[in-house]
Design an enzyme around this catalytic site. Structure first.
Site, PDB file in Angstrom:
ATOM      1  N   ASP A  54     -51.259 -51.854  22.881  1.00 44.86           N
ATOM      2  CA  ASP A  54     -52.612 -51.577  22.353  1.00 44.86           C
ATOM      3  C   ASP A  54     -53.462 -52.833  22.427  1.00 44.86           C
ATOM      4  OD1 ASP A  54     -51.366 -49.349  21.295  1.00 44.86           O
ATOM      5  OD2 ASP A  54     -51.324 -50.183  19.257  1.00 44.86           O
TER       6      ASP A  54
HETATM    7  N1  URA Z   1     -46.473 -49.303  19.211  1.00 42.64           N
HETATM    8  C1  URA Z   1     -47.775 -49.412  18.869  1.00 42.64           C
HETATM    9  O1  URA Z   1     -48.215 -48.866  17.866  1.00 42.64           O
HETATM   10  N2  URA Z   1     -48.565 -50.168  19.660  1.00 42.64           N
HETATM   11  C2  URA Z   1     -48.127 -50.822  20.747  1.00 42.64           C
HETATM   12  O2  URA Z   1     -48.903 -51.503  21.433  1.00 42.64           O
HETATM   13  C3  URA Z   1     -46.778 -50.684  21.094  1.00 42.64           C
HETATM   14  C4  URA Z   1     -45.962 -49.921  20.299  1.00 42.64           C
END
Ligand code: URA
Length: 246
Positions: free
Chosen positions: A113
């Site tokens: 993310d």
């Molecule tokens: N889980 C999440 O919530 N975000 C990420 O970037 C990776 C795993």
């Protein structure tokens, strides 16, 4: 012994973003493409694409970029997006400008993310990318998590159960492991990669993730000396480490 691929010099350099084939021909004719210390004069000659080519070839006074078949580890900082086309800062903007014109293009191996930091792999090798993300490879990913509220103590059992359902999904999550550091910090190891998975897992148990950082993929740990925003080219041993322990 595996066969070494050969590529026409002009095609190889054009596909690495050095310019059009015509521009490469001009560079070559000017004696600015050097292999093993000797200028190459012929832009249509075929070159064996060996991993050491970057140490042996000089283009316009600079060592050649990594030839095709490259895999990188990047320490993704917060605030950049794993996408080729979304608005705002992108992970590809952290790499040298010429690398954005490569064909085959570099792609991220899965995504983090925008507000997650840590170890991100990029490769132009589609077969390797698929091997890393294939469920049967079972490459685990470890995340360091900071939480808004204290852990209750039942999260480990719930995450390990193999029955936890995330909102809007039809299949329960695979068992995941948690290692508690203190009441608001833990490491979570996943064996799959669903959208916002770690954040949604903690939301499902009534908590909220305030910081998320991936520090391991398979047996490969983010090197402490790799600062946020920096990358390193992976060698065969780094790639093998991704698959160890799976
Ligand atoms: N889980 C999440 O919530 N975000 C990420 O970037 C990776 C795993």
């Amino acid at each position: 012994m595996s066969k070494v691929a050969t590529l026409r010099l002009d095609r190889m350099l054009a596909n690495m973003g050095y310019g059009s084939r015509r521009e490469i021909a001009l560079l070559t004719r000017a004696g600015l493409v050097i292999l093993d210390g000797a200028p190459l004069r012929d832009a249509d000659q075929r070159i064996p694409v060996t991993p050491d080519l970057a140490q042996r070839m000089v283009v316009d006074g600079e060592a050649l970029d990594p030839p095709p078949g490259v895999t990188l580890m990047l320490h993704k900082p917060l605030g950049v997006t794993c996408s080729h086309k979304e608005a705002g800062p992108l992970v590809y903007g952290l790499l040298p400008e010429r690398w954005r014109r490569r064909d085959p293009a570099l792609s991220t191996v899965g995504r983090l993310d925008k507000e997650t930091s840590g170890l991100l792999l990029l490769t132009d090798d589609g077969a390797l990318l698929h091997r890393i993300i294939a469920p049967k490879s079972n490459v685990a990913k470890r995340y360091q998590v900071t939480l808004d509220r204290p852990l209750k103590g039942n999260e480990g059992a719930i995450f390990a159960s193999g029955t936890l359902m995330l909102e809007g999904e039809e299949k329960p999550l695979l068992p995941a492991e948690i290692e508690v550091h203190d009441e608001t910090h833990a490491a979570v190891t996943l064996h799959e990669g669903r959208y916002h998975q770690v954040r949604r897992m903690f939301a499902a148990v009534g908590n909220h993730v305030t910081a998320l950082h991936r520090d391991r993929i398979g047996g490969l740990t983010l090197p402490t000396e790799l600062d946020a925003g920096s990358h390193r080219i992976m060698g065969a041993a780094d790639i093998a480490a991704v698959f160890t322990g799976s």
